[in-house]
Design an enzyme around this catalytic site. Structure first.
Site: not given
Ligand code: XMP
Length: 512
Positions: A172, A228, A83-84, A368, A56, A170
């Site tokens: 990710e 979609d 992180c945050y 997606k 964040g 991070h």
């Protein structure tokens, strides 16, 4: 929670919250993103196997920075703070967080203690992505430091007894080269997940759920041929067969052969109850003389709803509306007060007051890339599953100025050549959106012995991950040359082709 095994991503307003969720899902664990305001009681009741705190932009000391319920640490559910989220864990449990003079940003070598469950199987040094000003300067009691970097005394810490883990970097982000293994270790070693989130079973379960919800009632769906709405419709079709009617409004501003392709796949291959409405004339009449982009959008949106309603009325009573809403459309904002629901950006938002008993949204929890995997599972042809995004108003916003059927033909032909060559060169998966634009500019040229005064086609190709920002695609010159000469030779009334080399911002992806 829609799945028996799930991890919670507690969102503190980090820009990577959705990315964390996608990584976790790719590791076959279902997860949900919820606001940091979710209470410990709610978390406990949902039965999550683990919790990940996102990053964040705030400092834990700032006055109104997002702070979660402290009881979350006492639930006995493993927590991974990122992180945050890591700083918050330290701050909440009695450790120290300080602000440093300089921001540590970018790829940074980090030293790991590979005896930690989180770093098992990794080498003791690897690059990680850092992006922080504050850092943990002292760990709370019961914690030990498990990684450090040049500027960061606590790049990772843990309290194994309580199942609490924290990473200053991070994992990710792709630049954290072993980040994915760390997430895997957290999910499988620490949270003991079994990894039961796979798209084949999602499809089967969802079809069963639709059967249970809809029973023998009737469903209607606006099929656009986009991935979609196609996948959503097919799931419903597998559940209830001919009780689903798909209405495909062909407004005439689709790409070359697109209408026929959609019809072939859904009517012939899947034997769906499909109504194709060929409404080109009707739309062109409404659009005659209109050259203002927003006006075109509005006319097309409204006319689309009108056509859809007329067709729906012919069918008689319908109970449910099927829509292809996906997770990024509905995910809560981590820090806002209300859930922010993005308006559905696709072909004509359908009216809410048509009198349906309910809405069926089978993709509501999917990203997606998961929708695409389900599509492939269901046997939808790959070109349709990988189709690039196409705006609801279609080619109308790629013809500058007034739309006529002649202009549409020119643009369709030029665009088809561009797409064909990109696919042929194997670049279609690398360029996220690419299309031709009829610029409305006429310029002088020379062809054979004569002077010409004809149309200019612009080619646009962009790379992007979220379509909010984009870079122009570096298509090789030789390929551009081939496309240009084919367009000039094969499309009537075009004597000039240009390539758009503007990023977004300052330009947008579309020209209108
Ligand atoms: P821009 O041009 O805003 O486009 O950079 C971002 C993405 O949105 C798509 N787009 C639209 N999609 N109706 C849609 O359904 C619209 O009116 C519309 N305008 C832009 C565009 O194709 C790109 O993917």
């Amino acid at each position: 929670m829609i799945h028996n095994e799930a991890v919670l991503i507690l969102d503190f307003g980090g820009q990577y919250s959705q990315l964390i969720a996608r990584r976790v899902r790719d590791l076959n664990v279902y997860c949900e993103i919820k606001s940091y305001k979710t209470t410990a009681e709610q978390i406990s009741a949902a039965g999550y196997k683990g919790i990940i705190f996102s990053g964040g932009p705030n400092s834990v000391y700032a006055e109104d920075s997002p702070i979660c319920d402290k009881k979350v640490f006492e639930l006995g559910i493993p927590v991974l703070g990122i992180c945050y989220g890591a700083q918050l864990m330290s701050y909440s449990l009695g450790g120290k967080v300080q602000s440093s003079e300089v921001r540590e940003y970018g790829k940074t070598p980090v030293d790991f203690q590979t005896t930690s469950l989180l770093f098992q199987g990794l080498e003791d040094r690897s690059d990680c992505w850092m992006s922080h000003t504050d850092y943990i300067s002292a760990v709370p009691s019961g914690f030990k430091i498990t990684a450090t970097s040049g500027n960061c005394p606590v790049a990772a810490m843990e309290n194994t007894e309580k199942g609490l883990y924290a990473l200053q970097f991070h994992p990710e982000v792709e630049h954290s080269v072993r980040g994915n293994e760390m997430l895997r270790n957290f999910l499988y070693n620490v949270c003991k997940c079994s990894g039961d989130w796979v798209m084949s079973s999602f499809a089967l379960t969802t079809i069963e759920q639709i059967k249970a919800t809809v029973g023998d009632k009737k469903v209607i769906c606006a099929l656009s041929g986009g991935v979609d709405s196609s996948v959503a419709a097919l799931l419903v079709h597998k559940a209830i067969g001919k009780n689903l009617t798909c209405i495909f409004v062909d407004h005439g501003m689709l790409r070359k052969n697109e209408g026929d392709d959609v019809e072939r796949v859904f009517r012939n291959q899947f034997d769906m109850n499909l109504i194709r409405v060929n409404a080109q004339e009707r739309f062109l009449t409404k659009l005659a003389g209109v050259d203002e982009p927003e006006k075109k959008r509005k006319i097309i949106g409204e006319e689309f709803i009108r056509v859809f309603e007329e067709e729906a009325n012919k069918i008689g009573h319908v109970d449910f509306l099927c829509q292809g809403t996906i997770y990024p459309d509905v995910v809560e904002s981590g820090v806002g007060d209300a859930a922010v629901i993005k308006s559905h950006h696709n072909v004509g938002g359908l009216p809410e007051d048509v009198g349906f008993t309910g809405i069926v949204e089978p993709l509501r929890n999917l990203f997606k890339d998961e929708v695409r995997r389900v599509g492939l599972e269901l046997g939808i042809p790959a070109p349709l599953v990988w189709r690039q995004p196409f705006p609801g108003p279609g080619l109308a916003i790629r013809i500058m100025g007034e739309i006529t059927s002649e202009k549409l033909e020119i643009l369709k032909d030029a665009d088809a050549i561009f797409r064909e060559e990109i696919v042929e060169a194997g670049m279609d998966r690398n360029i996220n959106q690419y299309f031709a634009v009829l610029t409305g500019i006429k310029s002088v040229g020379v062809m054979g012995d004569g002077r010409t005064y004809d149309n200019t086609i612009a080619l646009r190709g962009v790379t992007t991950s979220d379509f909010m920002t984009a870079d122009w695609a570096r298509i090789p010159y030789d390929l551009l040359a081939k496309i240009s000469s084919r367009i000039i030779n094969e499309v009537k009334s075009v004597n000039r082709v240009v390539y758009d080399i503007t990023s977004k911002p300052p330009a947008t992806i579309e020209w209108e």
